[in-house]
Design an enzyme around this catalytic site. Sequence first.
Site, PDB file in Angstrom:
ATOM      1  N   SER A  98       0.879  -1.183   0.000  1.00 52.94           N
ATOM      2  CA  SER A  98       0.000   0.000   0.000  1.00 52.94           C
ATOM      3  C   SER A  98       0.907   1.220   0.000  1.00 52.94           C
ATOM      4  CB  SER A  98      -0.864   0.028   1.257  1.00 52.94           C
ATOM      5  OG  SER A  98      -1.568  -1.170   1.411  1.00 52.94           O
ATOM      6  N   LYS A 173      -7.208   1.774  -2.319  1.00 51.63           N
ATOM      7  CA  LYS A 173      -6.752   1.321  -0.996  1.00 51.63           C
ATOM      8  C   LYS A 173      -6.785   2.475   0.025  1.00 51.63           C
ATOM      9  CE  LYS A 173      -4.596  -1.099   2.194  1.00 51.63           C
ATOM     10  NZ  LYS A 173      -5.148  -2.238   2.896  1.00 51.63           N
ATOM     11  N   LYS A 241       1.095   5.798   8.093  1.00 51.95           N
ATOM     12  CA  LYS A 241       1.633   5.904   6.727  1.00 51.95           C
ATOM     13  C   LYS A 241       0.508   6.032   5.708  1.00 51.95           C
ATOM     14  CE  LYS A 241       2.041   2.120   4.728  1.00 51.95           C
ATOM     15  NZ  LYS A 241       1.283   1.248   3.839  1.00 51.95           N
TER      16      LYS A 241
HETATM   17  P1  NAD Z   1       5.749  -5.816   7.664  1.00 54.53           P
HETATM   18  O1  NAD Z   1       6.417  -4.655   8.285  1.00 54.53           O
HETATM   19  O2  NAD Z   1       5.312  -6.962   8.514  1.00 54.53           O
HETATM   20  O3  NAD Z   1       6.681  -6.445   6.483  1.00 54.53           O
HETATM   21  C1  NAD Z   1       7.422  -5.688   5.579  1.00 54.53           C
HETATM   22  C2  NAD Z   1       8.630  -6.534   5.154  1.00 54.53           C
HETATM   23  O4  NAD Z   1       9.373  -5.821   4.142  1.00 54.53           O
HETATM   24  C3  NAD Z   1       9.606  -6.814   6.295  1.00 54.53           C
HETATM   25  O5  NAD Z   1       9.815  -8.223   6.389  1.00 54.53           O
HETATM   26  C4  NAD Z   1      10.874  -6.057   5.893  1.00 54.53           C
HETATM   27  O6  NAD Z   1      12.071  -6.715   6.312  1.00 54.53           O
HETATM   28  C5  NAD Z   1      10.753  -6.059   4.384  1.00 54.53           C
HETATM   29  N1  NAD Z   1      11.518  -5.000   3.692  1.00 54.53           N
HETATM   30  C6  NAD Z   1      11.513  -3.668   3.921  1.00 54.53           C
HETATM   31  N2  NAD Z   1      12.302  -3.028   3.015  1.00 54.53           N
HETATM   32  C7  NAD Z   1      12.801  -3.986   2.198  1.00 54.53           C
HETATM   33  C8  NAD Z   1      13.670  -3.960   1.058  1.00 54.53           C
HETATM   34  N3  NAD Z   1      14.180  -2.822   0.583  1.00 54.53           N
HETATM   35  N4  NAD Z   1      13.963  -5.143   0.461  1.00 54.53           N
HETATM   36  C9  NAD Z   1      13.454  -6.307   0.929  1.00 54.53           C
HETATM   37  N5  NAD Z   1      12.631  -6.404   1.990  1.00 54.53           N
HETATM   38  C10 NAD Z   1      12.317  -5.252   2.625  1.00 54.53           C
HETATM   39  O7  NAD Z   1       4.512  -5.212   6.837  1.00 54.53           O
HETATM   40  P2  NAD Z   1       3.151  -5.957   6.404  1.00 54.53           P
HETATM   41  O8  NAD Z   1       2.170  -5.859   7.520  1.00 54.53           O
HETATM   42  O9  NAD Z   1       3.483  -7.279   5.784  1.00 54.53           O
HETATM   43  O10 NAD Z   1       2.654  -4.937   5.257  1.00 54.53           O
HETATM   44  C11 NAD Z   1       3.206  -4.898   3.951  1.00 54.53           C
HETATM   45  C12 NAD Z   1       2.346  -3.972   3.102  1.00 54.53           C
HETATM   46  O11 NAD Z   1       0.998  -4.481   3.054  1.00 54.53           O
HETATM   47  C13 NAD Z   1       2.236  -2.532   3.673  1.00 54.53           C
HETATM   48  O12 NAD Z   1       2.199  -1.603   2.626  1.00 54.53           O
HETATM   49  C14 NAD Z   1       0.921  -2.563   4.429  1.00 54.53           C
HETATM   50  O13 NAD Z   1       0.345  -1.268   4.534  1.00 54.53           O
HETATM   51  C15 NAD Z   1       0.101  -3.496   3.533  1.00 54.53           C
HETATM   52  N6  NAD Z   1      -1.009  -4.199   4.203  1.00 54.53           N
HETATM   53  C16 NAD Z   1      -0.840  -4.743   5.450  1.00 54.53           C
HETATM   54  C17 NAD Z   1      -1.920  -5.378   6.061  1.00 54.53           C
HETATM   55  C18 NAD Z   1      -1.799  -5.985   7.455  1.00 54.53           C
HETATM   56  O14 NAD Z   1      -2.855  -6.265   8.059  1.00 54.53           O
HETATM   57  N7  NAD Z   1      -0.607  -6.217   7.983  1.00 54.53           N
HETATM   58  C19 NAD Z   1      -3.155  -5.475   5.404  1.00 54.53           C
HETATM   59  C20 NAD Z   1      -3.279  -4.962   4.129  1.00 54.53           C
HETATM   60  C21 NAD Z   1      -2.199  -4.312   3.535  1.00 54.53           C
END
Ligand code: NAD
Length: 299
Positions: A98, A173, A241
């Site tokens: 997102s 979104k 964010k």
């Molecule tokens: P998270 O923080 O659990 O995971 C993010 C991952 O990205 C981490 O494992 C981190 O190490 C990795 N990362 C960061 N920078 C990187 C890079 N340059 N190269 C490789 N890996 C890298 O986040 P999440 O909860 O999995 O969310 C991910 C996305 O999905 C976000 O944009 C969030 O807004 C969206 N989202 C999350 C949810 C939820 O309920 N958690 C629901 C819908 C959408």
Amino acid sequence: MDKKKIAFIGLGIMGKPMSKNLLNAGYELTVYDLNAASIEEVVSCGAKAAGSAAEAVKGCGIAITMLPNSPHVKTAVMGENGVLEGACPGMILIDMSSIAPLASQEICKACEKAGVEMLDAPVSGGEPKAIDGTLSIMIGGKKEVYEEVKDLLLCMGSSAVYCGSIGAGNTTKLANQIVVALNIAACSEAFTLAKAAGVDPQMVYEAIRGGLAGSTVMDAKVPMMIADNEKPGFKIDLHIKDLNNAMDTGHGVGVPLPLTAQVMEMFQLLHADGKGQADHSALVKYYEKLSGVSVSGKE
Ligand code: NAD
């Protein structure tokens, strides 16, 4: 190019179960994350490990990114050792993070120069639906590219809706995130009132969840408020964010977002209080600070 071979970059709360669902559906995955333990976990389910995003995409027809925000996706795609260093022309990048719609458009331009197609395809549903493979997916980009990957998307979600040109998925979104944030704030306010006035929040929940006030947000988040369960789910910092991206986008198109601004400041207070990594349902703690009343009954 083999569209059964997928590079999956970003194995956090969402990326891990999403990548596992693709493995279960028979796709060949090469995975990369900054966190080695997350790579190991998905490798133990049958994926191959890569040491960078550029290495992960070698020989893949599809790359998927699932990263926190616009700067992370820009780094992983356009940066050193990023996706575009390893990608072959004809590859399709599906960014499921997102991020800001304008960032999607900027990344798409860089992809075009490398002959890579791009879709923005953020999701809604959170970790439980990522595990079940029942996410709602909203897609922006060329319609014919979307048609090519629709089946793959439906291995991770139960609905995939084409919303328009690149960035339209993330605009959709942002609308979703405004509704979720305001709904959590409304639940926090309502259940604090009930508790303060002497009615058991659990009874209030049972009484109203089937009526007009009931919602997916209420069913997912109010039980967490009542149980004082702050385990994320979706972190407060990620919701800040999203609301920041919504405000920027709103200002860009001349639309004031007064309620979004207010809930963002409520989240900011909790962030300043050290709760940035807590689930967004911990917004109820903002009301606890205002009123001295705890919905869970715990001090
Ligand atoms: P998270 O923080 O659990 O995971 C993010 C991952 O990205 C981490 O494992 C981190 O190490 C990795 N990362 C960061 N920078 C990187 C890079 N340059 N190269 C490789 N890996 C890298 O986040 P999440 O909860 O999995 O969310 C991910 C996305 O999905 C976000 O944009 C969030 O807004 C969206 N989202 C999350 C949810 C939820 O309920 N958690 C629901 C819908 C959408």
